[in-house]
Scaffold this active site. Structure first.
Site, mmCIF file in Angstrom:
data_model
loop_
_atom_site.group_PDB
_atom_site.id
_atom_site.type_symbol
_atom_site.label_atom_id
_atom_site.label_comp_id
_atom_site.label_asym_id
_atom_site.label_seq_id
_atom_site.Cartn_x
_atom_site.Cartn_y
_atom_site.Cartn_z
ATOM 1 N N SER A 341 -24.784 2.072 13.923
ATOM 2 C CA SER A 341 -24.073 2.455 15.144
ATOM 3 C C SER A 341 -24.328 1.427 16.234
ATOM 4 C CB SER A 341 -24.544 3.827 15.628
ATOM 5 O OG SER A 341 -25.806 3.720 16.280
ATOM 6 N N ASP A 342 -23.422 1.347 17.200
ATOM 7 C CA ASP A 342 -23.733 0.590 18.410
ATOM 8 C C ASP A 342 -24.810 1.362 19.167
ATOM 9 O OD1 ASP A 342 -23.657 -1.339 20.372
ATOM 10 O OD2 ASP A 342 -21.528 -1.104 20.822
ATOM 11 N N SER A 343 -25.365 0.754 20.188
ATOM 12 C CA SER A 343 -26.435 1.386 20.956
ATOM 13 C C SER A 343 -26.038 2.781 21.414
ATOM 14 C CB SER A 343 -26.783 0.528 22.172
ATOM 15 O OG SER A 343 -27.611 1.249 23.056
#
Length: 552
Positions: A341-343
């Site tokens: 996932s992105d942050s």
């Protein structure tokens, strides 16, 4: 791989990718009827689940061997539920001490260090503290039987968490300019630059790089991607992405192409949830092309973006969407690498998924690794509870853990390339030389014998260094104006953009050059052009509204 062989392979790869995504009856993205459900055994297929007879076949590209996958499965099955919960998370680092505790006591898969914490510039050797901490992270996980993931954002250009003494590389848009202008030779230069960057990162103690960027920039309205993208044409971006993935893999680095299914929007997901307004046809023929090419090339990882894709799953961030990740990326594209996932500390998800909910939802949707939750302990507790309750199916989680472990084992076993940090200036300069683009020039082209550099302070400083090295007098003569990131334009004898080249359209100058980089290696390439010792034959990978220059 020879340039001609690379060209043939990429041409076939891109062609087949587009056909597979567009032609009815081929790979159908997000069929109207959902045939799987979150947590079902078929929802998250992996090489770890393949029958042993099939597992004996080695992968075609860089990636875990059959033996490494077997070892990873065994290690993942041996994790306690408490260890398994941590193995699904890459921690946000608030301090070295807390990060080491999370790895040692809660079995976090890894730690992402960003901002000022990443580099102690007060030491005589600023990289020494980075390498020391990365060794401490590995020591903290020494009893687990496989490496700790130590990732970094190091795309080049504006997104480079480590500077000196590492080699400075230009923005990824330079890769698009090189590919557009030079074809196979440009692709080879991109691969060499990625390989060089990856080698230096490995020497600094990293095993994972969150790059390259597979997004297709929308142009001047792009609020956050900009020059991080290779360009505005799907095929150019796809070729640049595949070339970069090849380079990182050759260096033994786990790379992750981002931000699936394409951060091709006019809103910053750090602040809110952007809407990707492409219909299904445009998704197939445009946004997804670079990612599909990366999957076909056996890219190790894909990072999902925080994007609302109404055509697929309205109102749900792609990073939290089972339809996007499991049905789309896994089942339909056949991706069997790492999904990250992105942050999770970004505005697009923090307000919608409080506490540890974002981490749980990202994993349920099909992510192997949840990146940088806003609160590490809350995220861990939420994941452990979800595992205990069955909200996150345990076997799905163990498949994810096995996938991560297999890539970490493979990266560890990959030979390290020679060359210490800072030793790959030639590869960086070669990329800038291949990317440099003449946007406008007078006829005949005047001979430059002295320069007065003005504009972006960082660029001017780097240019002075390069000019003095080359014996180009500084202080009198041709005025060279450097446009920094976000600059609206300038006026002089020569105007040079050092980031996205849009400011050149409103600049007043007989000569306009797009450079895509601000470091000394990029400026050395520029000086060669100004002195007439090299020709700038890159091609604009985006439209800046300037007619093609005349031939003299």
């Amino acid at each position: 791989m020879s340039a001609s062989r690379r060209a043939r392979r990429l041409a076939v790869l891109i062609g087949l990718t587009v056909v597979a995504l567009v032609v009815a009856g081929g790979v159908v993205w997000w069929a109207d009827r959902d045939t799987s459900s979150p947590g079902s055994p078929a929802a998250a297929p992996s090489a770890g689940d393949a029958p042993r007879a099939k597992a004996a076949k080695e992968p075609a590209g860089w990636g875990p061997t059959a033996a490494e996958k077997d070892q990873a499965r065994s290690l993942a099955e041996g994790l306690s539920l408490k260890e398994l919960a941590g193995q699904l998370i890459i921690a946000r680092s608030f301090s070295n001490e807390s990060s080491l505790e999370l790895v040692r006591d809660k079995h976090f898969a890894g730690v992402m260090v960003t901002g000022q914490q990443i580099l102690d510039v007060t030491t005589d050797d600023p990289l020494d503290s980075v390498k020391a901490f990365n060794r401490q992270l590995q020591d903290a996980g020494k009893d687990r039987g496989f490496p700790v993931m130590v990732p970094i954002d190091q795309e080049g250009g504006l997104v480079a968490r480590l500077a000196d003494p590492l080699t400075t590389f230009p923005s990824f848009m330079s890769a698009g300019a090189a590919v557009a202008g030079h074809g196979a030779r440009g692709e080879a230069v991109v691969t060499a630059a990625a390989r060089a960057s990856g080698a230096e990162l490995r020497a600094a103690g990293y095993n994972t790089v969150f790059a390259p960027d597979g997004d297709i920039t929308i142009g001047p309205a792009d609020p956050i991607i900009g020059s991080r993208s290779a360009g505005s044409e799907p095929e150019t971006v796809a070729r640049a992405v595949v070339a970069a993935v090849d380079g990182y893999s050759e260096a033994g680095m786990i790379s992750a192409v981002k931000h699936f299914p394409g951060h091709n929007v006019d809103e910053d997901s750090h602040e809110g949830l952007p809407v990707l307004r492409s219909d299904r046809e445009r998704l197939r023929s445009h946004d997804l092309v670079p990612f599909a090419a990366a999957v076909a090339e056996a890219a190790p990882g894909i990072m999902t973006g925080h994007l609302d894709v109404p055509a697929i799953d309205k109102g749900v961030p792609a990073s939290m969407s089972h339809k996007v990740i499991t049905r789309g990326l896994r089942d339909n594209l056949g991706f069997d690498g790492l999904v990250i996932s992105d942050s999770l500390g970004m505005g697009a998800v923090m307000n919608r998924y409080p506490g540890g909910d974002a981490t749980v939802e990202a994993i349920k949707a099909g992510s192997d690794l949840a990146l940088m939750p806003a609160d590490n302990d809350e995220a861990y507790d939420a994941v452990l509870e979800a595992l205990r309750s069955g909200e996150i199916p345990e076997q799905q989680a163990r498949r994810s853990a096995a996938r991560t472990i297999a890539y970490l084992l493979h990266a560890q076993s990959s030979p390290e390339l020679p060359g210490k940090p800072g030793s790959h200036v030639a590869e960086s300069q070669a990329l800038s030389a291949a990317a440099a683009t003449i946007v406008a020039h007078p006829c005949p082209v005047p001979k430059i014998t002295g320069v007065v550099p003005v504009g972006s302070p960082e660029a001017v400083t780097a240019f002075r260094t390069a000019a003095e090295e080359a014996g180009l007098p500084v202080g009198a003569g041709t005025t060279v104006v450097f446009l920094g990131p976000g600059s609206s334009g300038g006026s002089g004898d020569v105007v040079v953009s050092t980031d996205a080249p849009y400011g050149l359209a409103s600049s007043a100058a007989p000569t306009k050059i797009a450079l895509y980089g601000r470091g000394v290696p990029a400026m050395r390439a520029l000086v060669q052009v100004l002195q007439g010792k090299a020709r700038a034959q890159g091609q604009l990978p985006v439209d800046v509204g300037v007619p093609a220059p005349k031939r003299c």
